[in-house]
Write a protein that holds these residues in place. Sequence first.
Motif, PDB file in Angstrom:
ATOM      1  N   SER A 587       0.862  -1.176   0.000  1.00 24.87           N
ATOM      2  CA  SER A 587       0.000   0.000   0.000  1.00 24.87           C
ATOM      3  C   SER A 587       0.901   1.229   0.000  1.00 24.87           C
ATOM      4  N   GLY A 588       0.819   2.011  -1.065  1.00 20.10           N
ATOM      5  CA  GLY A 588       1.597   3.236  -1.160  1.00 20.10           C
ATOM      6  C   GLY A 588       2.976   3.017  -1.739  1.00 20.10           C
ATOM      7  N   PRO A 589       3.652   4.125  -2.082  1.00 20.85           N
ATOM      8  CA  PRO A 589       4.937   4.026  -2.792  1.00 20.85           C
ATOM      9  C   PRO A 589       6.060   3.407  -1.979  1.00 20.85           C
ATOM     10  N   GLU A 590       6.073   3.614  -0.661  1.00 19.61           N
ATOM     11  CA  GLU A 590       7.163   3.035   0.130  1.00 19.61           C
ATOM     12  C   GLU A 590       7.110   1.516   0.084  1.00 19.61           C
ATOM     13  N   GLN A 591       5.938   0.955   0.321  1.00 22.93           N
ATOM     14  CA  GLN A 591       5.811  -0.503   0.283  1.00 22.93           C
ATOM     15  C   GLN A 591       5.963  -1.033  -1.139  1.00 22.93           C
ATOM     16  N   LEU A 592       5.518  -0.254  -2.129  1.00 18.09           N
ATOM     17  CA  LEU A 592       5.716  -0.658  -3.527  1.00 18.09           C
ATOM     18  C   LEU A 592       7.198  -0.806  -3.837  1.00 18.09           C
ATOM     19  N   LYS A 593       7.985   0.159  -3.409  1.00 16.11           N
ATOM     20  CA  LYS A 593       9.432   0.080  -3.668  1.00 16.11           C
ATOM     21  C   LYS A 593      10.062  -1.122  -2.964  1.00 16.11           C
ATOM     22  N   THR A 594       9.551  -1.460  -1.791  1.00 17.21           N
ATOM     23  CA  THR A 594      10.051  -2.645  -1.093  1.00 17.21           C
ATOM     24  C   THR A 594       9.786  -3.907  -1.908  1.00 17.21           C
ATOM     25  N   VAL A 595       8.585  -3.984  -2.491  1.00 23.53           N
ATOM     26  CA  VAL A 595       8.244  -5.136  -3.321  1.00 23.53           C
ATOM     27  C   VAL A 595       9.129  -5.185  -4.570  1.00 23.53           C
ATOM     28  N   ILE A 596       9.352  -4.033  -5.205  1.00 25.27           N
ATOM     29  CA  ILE A 596      10.203  -4.003  -6.403  1.00 25.27           C
ATOM     30  C   ILE A 596      11.637  -4.387  -6.053  1.00 25.27           C
ATOM     31  N   MET A 597      12.104  -3.981  -4.873  1.00 23.09           N
ATOM     32  CA  MET A 597      13.465  -4.332  -4.466  1.00 23.09           C
ATOM     33  C   MET A 597      13.628  -5.834  -4.278  1.00 23.09           C
ATOM     34  N   LYS A 598      12.536  -6.534  -4.008  1.00 24.48           N
ATOM     35  CA  LYS A 598      12.615  -7.996  -3.930  1.00 24.48           C
ATOM     36  C   LYS A 598      12.926  -8.598  -5.294  1.00 24.48           C
ATOM     37  N   ARG A 599      12.663  -7.818  -6.343  1.00 25.68           N
ATOM     38  CA  ARG A 599      12.963  -8.255  -7.712  1.00 25.68           C
ATOM     39  C   ARG A 599      14.164  -7.479  -8.259  1.00 25.68           C
ATOM     40  N   SER A 600      15.067  -7.125  -7.364  1.00 23.74           N
ATOM     41  CA  SER A 600      16.223  -6.310  -7.736  1.00 23.74           C
ATOM     42  C   SER A 600      17.056  -6.951  -8.843  1.00 23.74           C
ATOM     43  N   GLY A 601      17.131  -8.277  -8.838  1.00 20.41           N
ATOM     44  CA  GLY A 601      17.914  -8.952  -9.870  1.00 20.41           C
ATOM     45  C   GLY A 601      17.387  -8.677 -11.266  1.00 20.41           C
ATOM     46  N   GLU A 602      16.058  -8.624 -11.408  1.00 26.46           N
ATOM     47  CA  GLU A 602      15.466  -8.314 -12.706  1.00 26.46           C
ATOM     48  C   GLU A 602      15.831  -6.899 -13.138  1.00 26.46           C
ATOM     49  N   PHE A 603      15.748  -5.954 -12.187  1.00 28.43           N
ATOM     50  CA  PHE A 603      16.110  -4.576 -12.506  1.00 28.43           C
ATOM     51  C   PHE A 603      17.568  -4.467 -12.911  1.00 28.43           C
ATOM     52  N   GLN A 604      18.444  -5.099 -12.158  1.00 25.00           N
ATOM     53  CA  GLN A 604      19.870  -4.992 -12.460  1.00 25.00           C
ATOM     54  C   GLN A 604      20.183  -5.525 -13.855  1.00 25.00           C
ATOM     55  N   LYS A 605      19.636  -6.679 -14.187  1.00 28.81           N
ATOM     56  CA  LYS A 605      19.920  -7.265 -15.499  1.00 28.81           C
ATOM     57  C   LYS A 605      19.371  -6.388 -16.612  1.00 28.81           C
ATOM     58  N   HIS A 606      18.153  -5.887 -16.440  1.00 25.09           N
ATOM     59  CA  HIS A 606      17.555  -5.021 -17.460  1.00 25.09           C
ATOM     60  C   HIS A 606      18.375  -3.746 -17.632  1.00 25.09           C
ATOM     61  N   PHE A 607      18.769  -3.136 -16.523  1.00 21.00           N
ATOM     62  CA  PHE A 607      19.539  -1.892 -16.600  1.00 21.00           C
ATOM     63  C   PHE A 607      20.885  -2.124 -17.276  1.00 21.00           C
ATOM     64  N   VAL A 608      21.557  -3.206 -16.912  1.00 17.47           N
ATOM     65  CA  VAL A 608      22.857  -3.518 -17.512  1.00 17.47           C
ATOM     66  C   VAL A 608      22.715  -3.715 -19.015  1.00 17.47           C
ATOM     67  N   ARG A 609      21.701  -4.425 -19.444  1.00 13.54           N
ATOM     68  CA  ARG A 609      21.482  -4.628 -20.879  1.00 13.54           C
ATOM     69  C   ARG A 609      21.229  -3.290 -21.580  1.00 13.54           C
ATOM     70  N   LYS A 610      20.463  -2.430 -20.953  1.00 14.75           N
ATOM     71  CA  LYS A 610      20.202  -1.119 -21.536  1.00 14.75           C
ATOM     72  C   LYS A 610      21.494  -0.319 -21.677  1.00 14.75           C
ATOM     73  N   LEU A 611      22.309  -0.304 -20.635  1.00 14.58           N
ATOM     74  CA  LEU A 611      23.546   0.470 -20.660  1.00 14.58           C
ATOM     75  C   LEU A 611      24.515  -0.080 -21.704  1.00 14.58           C
ATOM     76  N   ILE A 612      24.612  -1.401 -21.813  1.00 13.91           N
ATOM     77  CA  ILE A 612      25.483  -2.009 -22.819  1.00 13.91           C
ATOM     78  C   ILE A 612      24.973  -1.692 -24.221  1.00 13.91           C
ATOM     79  N   GLY A 613      23.667  -1.772 -24.424  1.00 15.54           N
ATOM     80  CA  GLY A 613      23.101  -1.438 -25.727  1.00 15.54           C
ATOM     81  C   GLY A 613      23.376  -0.009 -26.120  1.00 15.54           C
ATOM     82  N   PHE A 614      23.303   0.912 -25.154  1.00 21.29           N
ATOM     83  CA  PHE A 614      23.638   2.315 -25.404  1.00 21.29           C
ATOM     84  C   PHE A 614      25.109   2.461 -25.777  1.00 21.29           C
ATOM     85  N   ALA A 615      25.985   1.758 -25.055  1.00 18.66           N
ATOM     86  CA  ALA A 615      27.426   1.859 -25.298  1.00 18.66           C
ATOM     87  C   ALA A 615      27.831   1.235 -26.630  1.00 18.66           C
ATOM     88  N   TYR A 616      27.249   0.089 -26.981  1.00 20.38           N
ATOM     89  CA  TYR A 616      27.624  -0.614 -28.207  1.00 20.38           C
ATOM     90  C   TYR A 616      26.954  -0.028 -29.439  1.00 20.38           C
TER      91      TYR A 616
END
Length: 664
Positions: A587-616
């Motif tokens: 409920s609310g943005p604080e708890q939402l961010k906690t839930v998203i942080m449980k999926r931190s691995g998905e975020f990290q992989k997506h972000f890394v792919r984006k950054l590599i795609g930008f660089a290459y």
Amino acid sequence: MLRLANRAQDPSIALCCCVLLTLLVWGPHQYGQAEDLSPEMSRWGERYAKDILPIIQSRCVECHTGADADGEFDLSRFANGDSAAKAGDVWDRVARRIRQNEMPPEGSPGLNDPQKGAFNGWLDSRPDQDLCNQLASDETQSWYRGHVMSRRLTRTEYRNAVRDLVGVELRPDELPPSDGAGGEGFDTVGDSLFTSPIHMEAYLVAADRIIETALPDSVEGATAEVVAARDAILLGSSISQEPASDGDRRETAKRCLEQFARRAWRRPVSGEEIERLLTIYDAATTREDTLVAALREPLKAVLVSPHFLFVVESEPSGGGVQRISAHQLATRLALLIWSSIPDQHLLELADNGKLFEEATLRQEVRRMLADPKAVALGENFGLQWLGLREFGSGTRPDAEVFPQFSDALAADMREEAVLTVANVFREDEPLTRLVDAQYIYANGRLAAYYGLETEQDADWKRVELPDRQRGGVMTMASVLTSSSYPRRTSPVLRGRWILEEVLGSRVPPPPPNVPALEESHEEGKNLTLREQLEVHRKKAECASCHNRMDPLGFGLENFDGIGRWRETDNGQPIDSQGKLPSGDTFSGPEQLKTVIMKRSGEFQKHFVRKLIGFAYGRKLNKFDNCVVDECLKKLKENDLKAAVLIEEIALSYPFQHRYFKSDK
């Protein structure tokens, strides 16, 4: 390899087979004396037996069986999965001929698309491939699309390059048209960087304005910026007196052009190139009386040269995958971190060959990130990743509903996004601060807009927060505004944005003939937005996506259509509760961010792919998976500190190598 029609009567077909199969026959040790297979390779062999062996048996064995097999190659050796798996790289050579349409030869039954797809899919899934030190080549680029097209500077890179080279800021109306995106969603992809007559006209007009502004006849009454630009072009001298002779003037012009062209073209300049520029200078001296006036023409020529406007990586002899030069690496590094050209220090490292040394390159990355120009990581990469590049200039909030929204406020929202992304790298913060942080970047006006106490005229700075209602990209006003409709919020748009841009989960487009949300509620009932979406999710074709998106978006309902905090909407209390298919509730943005942080691995992989795609500057492929994995490994080893990602990308094989077409 395939069944041949009239093979005895067509020597060209037999010859083609011999060429292919001679490559395959590397002796029995290639497939007959291997050690026991690993479990992964055994499974790969099982897939051969199921999907590939039937193709071999129906298309190949008639011609390639026994002692008299065509090309002296007996395909009956590969009658099961183990023997095929032990053949190793033999199959790579077969695949090359198939992908280049050299096999099957003309006149024989061909492979249909499903058969080709099955074969290529099986080969791509081989477990023991060493892809970390490979790039796509002539043989594979049409399949893997791992090649990089030569490209021009993007609009942002061109603007920054002019600024850093000459010290002149171009106005938006003086810049070439905006660029489209490609690859992983960035405008650094050569496939999308077309050069039109409009671009060339803009370059010509800009070059004229740049040099006329930076090199006036006299510094009397000029601004400090113009004086600095003029002195830089003239090697630190205001040239208060003209050189005594034509020869002295030409020699002075030569020195100025050598330095200017070297910076602009990002490499040493040959004597022949300087002489061509001096030819322009000589022609100008017949019309101009002073060194400064005559020097303007060749300087303009430098700025409209392809060596300035394009990322030129000259093709070496022989072609194939080769390491780029040190100066080309310096340019790639400057474009990645600064979206601009290399500075003097970076060029000197390229001159003496030290830039390829790992320790030196890592140190240089840190130096460049500490430079204020590294804010370009937020302005260029960050805004494109977040989908905010056109924020403030496209669809705007309705002025009747949100009269507070203005151009100045939009600019502040945009700058917050730039600094949030850039400073994660510049201050070497954990990457997850982009998801959940207890600080923001704001000036006095934006802080007041957010309800924070600070000086009204305060400059941009990091502002610590009393709670986690804000902090991170999901709660920035720019993101909240861009993922709303002009007159109201949209849990659907916001939830989709989180799934796609934060977690990297693709959301397909809605099915056809689905009515707009406002048209889908039950007749005669005045339903709330949440109730309307619940009705929408009752449809099976809608539920699979909306069950993932809508709860995430409702977690941000405390923010209105322009990102302001609210407790009520039209007199009703805000309901920001959500429940995901995984069972997670919040409920609310604080708890939402906690839930998203449980999926931190998905975020990290997506972000890394984006950054590599930008660089290459291209779409990623299987050759890049090991780079992604190595970046994630280093990120974990360094407590998720973001700067190590730039180091690892700069050190990666694809960043330092390129496939060049053969000159044959």
